[in-house]
Scaffold this active site. Structure first.
Site, PDB file in Angstrom:
ATOM      1  N   GLU A  90     -12.280   5.116  -6.373  1.00 27.40           N
ATOM      2  CA  GLU A  90     -10.966   5.400  -5.790  1.00 27.40           C
ATOM      3  C   GLU A  90     -10.127   6.212  -6.769  1.00 27.40           C
ATOM      4  O   GLU A  90      -9.985   5.846  -7.938  1.00 27.40           O
ATOM      5  CB  GLU A  90     -10.273   4.055  -5.499  1.00 27.40           C
ATOM      6  CG  GLU A  90      -9.072   4.139  -4.604  1.00 27.40           C
ATOM      7  CD  GLU A  90      -9.402   4.462  -3.149  1.00 27.40           C
ATOM      8  OE1 GLU A  90     -10.241   3.776  -2.551  1.00 27.40           O
ATOM      9  OE2 GLU A  90      -8.793   5.420  -2.628  1.00 27.40           O
ATOM     10  N   ASP A  91      -9.599   7.297  -6.288  1.00 26.97           N
ATOM     11  CA  ASP A  91      -8.612   8.089  -7.023  1.00 26.97           C
ATOM     12  C   ASP A  91      -9.094   8.568  -8.401  1.00 26.97           C
ATOM     13  O   ASP A  91      -8.339   8.562  -9.379  1.00 26.97           O
ATOM     14  CB  ASP A  91      -7.273   7.337  -7.094  1.00 26.97           C
ATOM     15  CG  ASP A  91      -6.617   7.259  -5.713  1.00 26.97           C
ATOM     16  OD1 ASP A  91      -7.296   7.580  -4.718  1.00 26.97           O
ATOM     17  OD2 ASP A  91      -5.443   6.888  -5.625  1.00 26.97           O
ATOM     18  N   LYS A 126      -5.929  -1.803  -2.707  1.00 22.53           N
ATOM     19  CA  LYS A 126      -7.059  -1.561  -1.792  1.00 22.53           C
ATOM     20  C   LYS A 126      -7.807  -2.871  -1.531  1.00 22.53           C
ATOM     21  O   LYS A 126      -8.230  -3.138  -0.413  1.00 22.53           O
ATOM     22  CB  LYS A 126      -8.031  -0.538  -2.401  1.00 22.53           C
ATOM     23  CG  LYS A 126      -7.466   0.873  -2.501  1.00 22.53           C
ATOM     24  CD  LYS A 126      -7.738   1.689  -1.249  1.00 22.53           C
ATOM     25  CE  LYS A 126      -7.125   3.076  -1.355  1.00 22.53           C
ATOM     26  NZ  LYS A 126      -7.262   3.875  -0.142  1.00 22.53           N
ATOM     27  N   ASP A 153     -14.042   6.459  -1.409  1.00 17.60           N
ATOM     28  CA  ASP A 153     -13.084   6.316  -0.312  1.00 17.60           C
ATOM     29  C   ASP A 153     -12.347   7.634  -0.034  1.00 17.60           C
ATOM     30  O   ASP A 153     -12.078   7.970   1.118  1.00 17.60           O
ATOM     31  CB  ASP A 153     -12.088   5.226  -0.723  1.00 17.60           C
ATOM     32  CG  ASP A 153     -11.179   4.818   0.402  1.00 17.60           C
ATOM     33  OD1 ASP A 153     -11.617   4.863   1.556  1.00 17.60           O
ATOM     34  OD2 ASP A 153     -10.031   4.442   0.114  1.00 17.60           O
ATOM     35  N   ASP A 154     -12.030   8.369  -1.095  1.00 15.07           N
ATOM     36  CA  ASP A 154     -11.244   9.602  -0.916  1.00 15.07           C
ATOM     37  C   ASP A 154     -12.073  10.697  -0.251  1.00 15.07           C
ATOM     38  O   ASP A 154     -11.559  11.476   0.546  1.00 15.07           O
ATOM     39  CB  ASP A 154     -10.712  10.072  -2.277  1.00 15.07           C
ATOM     40  CG  ASP A 154      -9.837   9.002  -2.899  1.00 15.07           C
ATOM     41  OD1 ASP A 154      -8.837   8.634  -2.278  1.00 15.07           O
ATOM     42  OD2 ASP A 154     -10.191   8.493  -3.982  1.00 15.07           O
ATOM     43  N   ASN A 178      -0.517  11.627   0.193  1.00  9.68           N
ATOM     44  CA  ASN A 178       0.264  10.419  -0.111  1.00  9.68           C
ATOM     45  C   ASN A 178       0.875  10.540  -1.498  1.00  9.68           C
ATOM     46  O   ASN A 178       0.357  11.281  -2.327  1.00  9.68           O
ATOM     47  CB  ASN A 178      -0.667   9.194  -0.096  1.00  9.68           C
ATOM     48  CG  ASN A 178      -1.270   8.954   1.262  1.00  9.68           C
ATOM     49  OD1 ASN A 178      -0.575   8.996   2.264  1.00  9.68           O
ATOM     50  ND2 ASN A 178      -2.568   8.710   1.297  1.00  9.68           N
ATOM     51  N   TYR A 186       0.870  -1.181   0.000  1.00 13.35           N
ATOM     52  CA  TYR A 186       0.000   0.000   0.000  1.00 13.35           C
ATOM     53  C   TYR A 186       0.908   1.233   0.000  1.00 13.35           C
ATOM     54  O   TYR A 186       2.069   1.154  -0.393  1.00 13.35           O
ATOM     55  CB  TYR A 186      -0.898  -0.123   1.247  1.00 13.35           C
ATOM     56  CG  TYR A 186      -2.044   0.835   1.319  1.00 13.35           C
ATOM     57  CD1 TYR A 186      -2.954   0.958   0.274  1.00 13.35           C
ATOM     58  CD2 TYR A 186      -2.239   1.616   2.455  1.00 13.35           C
ATOM     59  CE1 TYR A 186      -4.021   1.848   0.366  1.00 13.35           C
ATOM     60  CE2 TYR A 186      -3.311   2.504   2.554  1.00 13.35           C
ATOM     61  CZ  TYR A 186      -4.192   2.617   1.502  1.00 13.35           C
ATOM     62  OH  TYR A 186      -5.243   3.492   1.581  1.00 13.35           O
ATOM     63  N   ARG A 212      -6.285  10.630 -10.639  1.00 12.85           N
ATOM     64  CA  ARG A 212      -5.645  11.267  -9.474  1.00 12.85           C
ATOM     65  C   ARG A 212      -5.120  10.161  -8.576  1.00 12.85           C
ATOM     66  O   ARG A 212      -5.744   9.798  -7.590  1.00 12.85           O
ATOM     67  CB  ARG A 212      -6.667  12.170  -8.761  1.00 12.85           C
ATOM     68  CG  ARG A 212      -6.122  13.158  -7.790  1.00 12.85           C
ATOM     69  CD  ARG A 212      -5.656  12.534  -6.457  1.00 12.85           C
ATOM     70  NE  ARG A 212      -6.703  12.258  -5.496  1.00 12.85           N
ATOM     71  CZ  ARG A 212      -6.676  11.201  -4.676  1.00 12.85           C
ATOM     72  NH1 ARG A 212      -5.701  10.309  -4.703  1.00 12.85           N
ATOM     73  NH2 ARG A 212      -7.665  11.012  -3.830  1.00 12.85           N
TER      74      ARG A 212
HETATM   75  N1  LIG Z   1      -4.576   9.873   4.098  1.00 11.88           N
HETATM   76  C1  LIG Z   1      -5.588   9.452   3.390  1.00 11.88           C
HETATM   77  O1  LIG Z   1      -6.292   8.512   3.769  1.00 11.88           O
HETATM   78  C2  LIG Z   1      -5.907  10.110   2.103  1.00 11.88           C
HETATM   79  C3  LIG Z   1      -5.048  10.970   1.529  1.00 11.88           C
HETATM   80  N2  LIG Z   1      -5.363  11.567   0.351  1.00 11.88           N
HETATM   81  C4  LIG Z   1      -4.350  12.422  -0.252  1.00 11.88           C
HETATM   82  O2  LIG Z   1      -4.803  13.749  -0.289  1.00 11.88           O
HETATM   83  C5  LIG Z   1      -4.250  14.390  -1.417  1.00 11.88           C
HETATM   84  C6  LIG Z   1      -5.340  15.145  -2.123  1.00 11.88           C
HETATM   85  O3  LIG Z   1      -6.317  14.268  -2.575  1.00 11.88           O
HETATM   86  P1  LIG Z   1      -7.707  14.833  -3.132  1.00 11.88           P
HETATM   87  O4  LIG Z   1      -8.346  15.716  -2.150  1.00 11.88           O
HETATM   88  O5  LIG Z   1      -8.464  13.686  -3.625  1.00 11.88           O
HETATM   89  O6  LIG Z   1      -7.190  15.674  -4.360  1.00 11.88           O
HETATM   90  P2  LIG Z   1      -7.911  16.852  -5.121  1.00 11.88           P
HETATM   91  O7  LIG Z   1      -7.207  17.017  -6.398  1.00 11.88           O
HETATM   92  O8  LIG Z   1      -9.369  16.638  -5.125  1.00 11.88           O
HETATM   93  O9  LIG Z   1      -7.625  18.141  -4.195  1.00 11.88           O
HETATM   94  C7  LIG Z   1      -6.381  18.738  -4.054  1.00 11.88           C
HETATM   95  C8  LIG Z   1      -6.594  20.118  -3.491  1.00 11.88           C
HETATM   96  O10 LIG Z   1      -5.324  20.648  -3.160  1.00 11.88           O
HETATM   97  C9  LIG Z   1      -5.233  21.960  -3.693  1.00 11.88           C
HETATM   98  N3  LIG Z   1      -3.841  22.291  -3.966  1.00 11.88           N
HETATM   99  C10 LIG Z   1      -3.026  21.789  -4.910  1.00 11.88           C
HETATM  100  N4  LIG Z   1      -1.823  22.361  -4.820  1.00 11.88           N
HETATM  101  C11 LIG Z   1      -1.889  23.236  -3.815  1.00 11.88           C
HETATM  102  C12 LIG Z   1      -0.957  24.148  -3.245  1.00 11.88           C
HETATM  103  N5  LIG Z   1       0.279  24.244  -3.688  1.00 11.88           N
HETATM  104  N6  LIG Z   1      -1.383  24.909  -2.226  1.00 11.88           N
HETATM  105  C13 LIG Z   1      -2.628  24.828  -1.769  1.00 11.88           C
HETATM  106  N7  LIG Z   1      -3.546  23.969  -2.249  1.00 11.88           N
HETATM  107  C14 LIG Z   1      -3.171  23.198  -3.272  1.00 11.88           C
HETATM  108  C15 LIG Z   1      -6.067  21.915  -4.949  1.00 11.88           C
HETATM  109  O11 LIG Z   1      -6.390  23.252  -5.276  1.00 11.88           O
HETATM  110  P3  LIG Z   1      -7.282  23.646  -6.560  1.00 11.88           P
HETATM  111  O12 LIG Z   1      -8.641  23.167  -6.236  1.00 11.88           O
HETATM  112  O13 LIG Z   1      -7.170  25.120  -6.597  1.00 11.88           O
HETATM  113  O14 LIG Z   1      -6.672  22.955  -7.718  1.00 11.88           O
HETATM  114  C16 LIG Z   1      -7.238  21.076  -4.464  1.00 11.88           C
HETATM  115  O15 LIG Z   1      -8.163  21.885  -3.784  1.00 11.88           O
HETATM  116  C17 LIG Z   1      -3.561  13.322  -2.231  1.00 11.88           C
HETATM  117  O16 LIG Z   1      -2.181  13.377  -2.010  1.00 11.88           O
HETATM  118  C18 LIG Z   1      -4.083  12.041  -1.679  1.00 11.88           C
HETATM  119  O17 LIG Z   1      -3.129  11.003  -1.715  1.00 11.88           O
HETATM  120  C19 LIG Z   1      -6.556  11.378  -0.267  1.00 11.88           C
HETATM  121  C20 LIG Z   1      -7.458  10.524   0.258  1.00 11.88           C
HETATM  122  C21 LIG Z   1      -7.170   9.773   1.464  1.00 11.88           C
HETATM  123  C1  LIG Z   2      -5.225   6.814   0.780  1.00  6.83           C
HETATM  124  C2  LIG Z   2      -5.900   7.225  -0.428  1.00  6.83           C
HETATM  125  O1  LIG Z   2      -6.981   6.764  -0.715  1.00  6.83           O
HETATM  126  C3  LIG Z   2      -5.289   8.183  -1.274  1.00  6.83           C
HETATM  127  O2  LIG Z   2      -4.234   8.708  -0.943  1.00  6.83           O
HETATM  128  O3  LIG Z   2      -5.868   8.462  -2.323  1.00  6.83           O
HETATM  129 MG   LIG Z   3      -7.523   7.109  -2.730  1.00  9.86          MG
END
Ligand SMILES: NC(=O)C1=CN([C@@H]2O[C@H](COP(=O)(O)OP(=O)(O)OC[C@H]3O[C@@H](n4cnc5c(N)ncnc54)[C@H](OP(=O)(O)O)[C@@H]3O)[C@@H](O)[C@H]2O)C=CC1
Ligand SMILES: CC(=O)C(=O)O
Ligand SMILES: [Mg+2]
Length: 643
Positions: free
Chosen positions: A334-335, A262, A357-358, A499, A191, A244
């Site tokens: 997912e993603d 997953k 999941d996200d 991540n 993972y 993503r």
């Molecule tokens: N720990 C966990 O269980 C999980 C972790 N994650 C992680 O979270 C991260 C984001 O995932 P997700 O929310 O789906 O992605 P999205 O693409 O949906 O969201 C990313 C957000 O970050 C913003 N962003 C990008 N670059 C910057 C920056 N330099 N400064 C400020 N904001 C910024 C984007 O802005 P804008 O909208 O303006 O483009 C957007 O709002 C990934 O790395 C993923 O691996 C996700 C799910 C679960």
């Molecule tokens: C953990 C997870 O689902 C992610 O980083 O997208």
């Molecule tokens: Mg994910």
């Protein structure tokens, strides 16, 4: 009438051709069954067809009748590792069960039944294995020890990953025993973070299909494509379109590593049997130029299809899934990129059993961490102020669940609760003056406030007690940001959720050092414990892997037909309740993963109880003790005896 028909059954259609085995189909009738024939045990090539079928059916009454439940629960066919699903069996008369077990060389090549050197002397005689294995017979425990030693010899994480994938493809039960018994050591291998690198290099390391690839080429044929998958009784699908992948961006078809990873956690952590899990990658192209120009890229070599073309493919997929597996199959998105993720969830949330999941799993795991952290920092959720870096799926998903929980706890209107939460995206703080240009999922967070560009300025203006990173961009919690959080709070709560490790907003060491050991820190990818001024700090892992396996199990075991937000809240509660004083004493706000099956059973029980309460559960009657029931449903990787 139960009929044991000897039918020709195409099995194991690999990329290198197909072979045919005989198998039996068992059609299960509603109330009573009559066994008409038992048939021979081997086909003309001496393949074992159904192991021990005489024994399996010995409980059938003398007049040949028995209930479907009796027959199924008496079947001890090695690969019939299903939970007995009486209701489903009785409803789904049209879906026959097909069982085939190879012998001899084919048995050793069949990952679902292979035991390697653990085949006993008797099994070697009975299944034509003599001479195909060296003389020694070893236990599964010794095999685990041997494999762990071999995996530990690899220095490079990707090599460990490939060794684990090889094991999954050669001896599935040994793979799961290894993973379950060494979960803390192997989770980072199968993972995050290693799965991220595996996806980036998936084109080069791809060997055998471990999931279904559904591309635009399959448009109009998805129903048939699903039937090509060898397992028929699917309960969970994890699907991505690869746009993503973690914080690594668009990896197109190579995102397949994520559904595979997953789903192996669904089995190892949540106990869903492997044959009920189906990894799917939807390939509509990629906008990743590097991949488009990579000669080893395995996906469609075109830019991403969007709009109607995309929607039609997804619609066909969703319809075909329901047709093939019924309405109780869980589809985990997912993603996906956020411009599709929210819409897919909204569109299919009312017609299918879907879970993102996200958005949802991440929200539930973070809420659990916050609830646990409150025991250390004090106050209620409503007493805190939250600031997010990143306003996408994870950020707004978590924000909304926190607001929902505050609203439930205090009877505060949801809009009021939302005002305690601020989000920063790539353009700065989300504020009212930006509302017209915001994506729909950001609009509820556009509060009245001056625009602010930089995170550190937002920290100083909003004065959050909790800072959460969901930006997908590494090292964005800089020293001044963490120091500002530490200046504002005695115990700042800082979660770097992005991540893989390279994208984490800060490292554990940075969080503890810059806050002078005061931060309550958790991250999406694991970090080693950190020693700061003579004290050891153990960071928690705030990853949705704590939630989705138990969450999915709860849905499956209750026969839920829809996901409801209240299920996310009770999953959070169950997880937070598993944090012990001993964990808190070490600075942990999540329980260790080594107890994950117990944790998953509690999450599953809470989710199932909520499904029953909301009238969304179809499995009747409701089991009395849902935790015990969840535990009893869990897949065991111990070898079956092939008598
Ligand atoms: N720990 C966990 O269980 C999980 C972790 N994650 C992680 O979270 C991260 C984001 O995932 P997700 O929310 O789906 O992605 P999205 O693409 O949906 O969201 C990313 C957000 O970050 C913003 N962003 C990008 N670059 C910057 C920056 N330099 N400064 C400020 N904001 C910024 C984007 O802005 P804008 O909208 O303006 O483009 C957007 O709002 C990934 O790395 C993923 O691996 C996700 C799910 C679960
Ligand atoms: C953990 C997870 O689902 C992610 O980083 O997208
Ligand atoms: Mg994910």
């Amino acid at each position: 009438m139960i009929s044991l028909d000897r039918t020709c059954f195409l099995n194991n259609k690999g990329i290198s051709g197909s072979s045919s085995l005989f198998s039996y189909k068992l059609k299960l009738p509603p109330a009573s069954v009559k066994v008409s024939a038992l048939g021979p045990n081997r086909d003309r090539n001496n393949n074992v067809l159904i192991e021990n079928n005489n024994n399996a059916l010995k409980e059938v009454k003398e007049d040949g009748t028995s209930s479907a439940a009796d027959v199924v629960s008496n079947l001890t066919v090695p690969d019939l590792d299903v939970y007995y699903d009486g209701a489903a069996a009785e409803e789904e008369l049209v879906t026959p069960w097909a069982v085939s077990v190879a012998s001899g060389y084919s048995l050793l090549r069949d990952p679902h039944h292979n035991k390697g050197l653990a085949f006993t002397e008797k099994e070697r005689d009975a299944h034509y294995l003599r001479g195909l294995l060296p003389p020694t017979v070893i236990s599964q425990d010794l095999q685990v020890k041997k494999m762990m030693r071999s995996i530990r010899q690899y220095q490079v994480p990707l090599q460990k990953y490939m060794a684990m994938m090889d094991l999954q493809e050669t001896n599935e039960r040994l793979f799961y025993k290894l993973l379950i018994e060494n979960v803390e050591e192997l989770l980072p291998v199968v993972y995050t973070p290693t799965v991220g690198e595996a996806c980036q290099k998936y084109g080069s390391i791809f060997r055998r299909p471990q999931g279904l690839f559904i591309s635009l080429k399959e448009k109009g044929k998805i129903h048939e494509v699903l039937r090509n998958w060898p397992q028929k009784n699917i309960q969970v699908i994890v699907v991505t379109d690869g746009e993503r992948i973690l914080g690594l961006g668009d990896l197109g078809c190579q995102g397949m590593g994520i559904p595979i990873g997953k789903l192996s956690l669904y089995t190892a952590l949540g106990g869903v049997r492997p044959s009920a899990c189906l990894p799917v990658t939807i390939d509509v192209g990629t906008n990743n130029e590097q991949l488009l120009n990579d000669e080893f890229y395995i996906g469609l070599r075109q830019r991403r299809a969007t709009g109607q073309e995309y929607a039609e493919l997804m619609q066909e997929f969703m319809t075909a899934v329901k047709q093939n597996y019924g309405e109780k199959v869980l589809i985990q998105f997912e993603d996906f990129a956020n411009h599709n993720a929210f819409d897919l969830l909204a569109k299919y949330g009312t017609t299918h059993l879907v879970f993102n999941d996200d958005i949802q799993g991440t929200a539930s795991v973070v809420l659990a961490g916050l609830v646990a952290a409150l025991k250390v920092v004090g106050g209620t959720l409503a007493d805190h102020r939250f600031l997010f870096l990143g306003a996408g799926e994870a950020g707004t998903g978590i924000a909304e669940l926190i607001a929902l929980e505050i609203s439930k706890q205090t009877n505060m209107p949801l809009e009021e609760a939302r005002k305690k939460i601020y989000l920063v995206d790539s353009k700065g703080l989300i504020v009212q003056s930006r509302v017209d240009s915001l994506q729909h999922f950001k609009k509820p967070w556009a509060h009245d406030h001056e625009p602010i560009k930089k995170l550190v300025d937002a920290v100083n203006a909003i004065k959050p007690t909790v800072l959460i990173g969901t930006s997908g961009v590494g090292r964005t919690f800089t020293k001044d940001v963490v120091e500002s959080m530490a200046a504002l709070n005695d115990k700042p709560i800082i979660f770097s959720l992005s991540n893989p490790t390279s994208q984490s907003e800060c490292t554990a060491e940075e969080a503890y050092t810059w806050s002078k050991g005061r931060a309550i820190f958790a991250s999406g990818s694991p970090f080693d414990p950190v020693e700061y001024e003579g004290k050891v700090f153990v960071p928690g892992q705030a990853n949705n892997a704590y939630i989705f396996p138990g969450f999915g199990l709860g849905l499956i075991m209750s026969g839920a037909i829809r996901v409801h937000d209240d299920m996310l809240l009770v999953a959070s509660e169950a997880l937070a309740a598993q944090v012990t004083q001993e964990n808190f004493d070490k600075g942990l706000i999540y329980p260790p993963f080594k107890n994950i099956r117990k944790i998953s059973a509690h999450i599953a029980a809470n989710v199932a109880a909520k499904a029953y309460e909301l009238g969304l559960a179809t499995r009747q009657p409701q089991p009395k003790d849902l935790v015990k029931y969840a535990e009893s449903c869990m897949y065991s990787p111990a070898y079956r005896s092939y008598r």
